[in-house]
Write a protein that holds these residues in place. Structure first.
Motif: not given
Length: 159
Positions: A94-102, A105-122
């Motif tokens: 999910t973190g990689i997907y959201m970085v790629a599509f941030m 319009p495919a950013n359907f979960l409204n990720f930001s860079v901090s969200t993607a990084i936190l997802s990868l850390v988790f």
């Protein structure tokens, strides 16, 4: 096939880290729900909760995954092991997907860079916990230890 050590001495520490990760995800999901209730499911507004951009869909998914990770680690045993491995895959993909599509319009979960990084850390925390929290009977542990210590060393083929 991958080998995961049985009954690792630091297993309680890894399970605690995974449980704290699940707790944070659950708390984030609950706070996000209170901030995004009444909006559309995949809204792209600027809603932030605990330093992470969110929307209603992401809040619901966070509550569900937070509960899954937390309950699985409270149950313990191999339920926690397999749940942590599955959660690691989900969070990292999910973190990689959201970085790629941030910025699309495919950013359907409204990720930001901090969200993607936190997802990868988790995902990394859950992967670490999943790799070292496998449990087994003492007999099986002794069998695996004997296999590791009596196996013949592999040598490189001659040319």
């Amino acid at each position: 096939m991958a080998h995961f050590p049985l009954n690792h001495p630091l297993r309680p520490l890894y399970r605690t880290l995974a449980g704290l990760t699940g707790t944070y995800i659950l708390i984030f999901g609950c706070v996000s729900l209170t901030k995004t209730v009444g909006e559309t499911l995949f809204a792209r507004e600027s809603n932030w909760a605990l330093g992470i951009r969110t929307n209603l869909a992401f809040a619901i998914v966070s509550v569900i995954w937070g509960l899954i990770v937390l309950v699985a680690n409270l149950i313990g045993g191999n339920v926690g092991h397999y749940t942590n491995l599955a959660g690691a895959v989900v969070f990292m993909v999910t973190g990689i997907y959201m970085v790629a599509f941030m910025q699309t319009p495919a950013n359907f979960l409204n990720f930001s860079v901090s969200t993607a990084i936190l997802s990868l850390v988790f995902g990394l925390v859950l992967l670490l916990a999943g790799m070292y929290d496998k449990t087994g009977s003492p007999e099986r542990q002794r069998t695996e230890q004997a296999f590791k210590t009596t196996s013949a060393p592999r040598t490189a083929p001659r040319r």
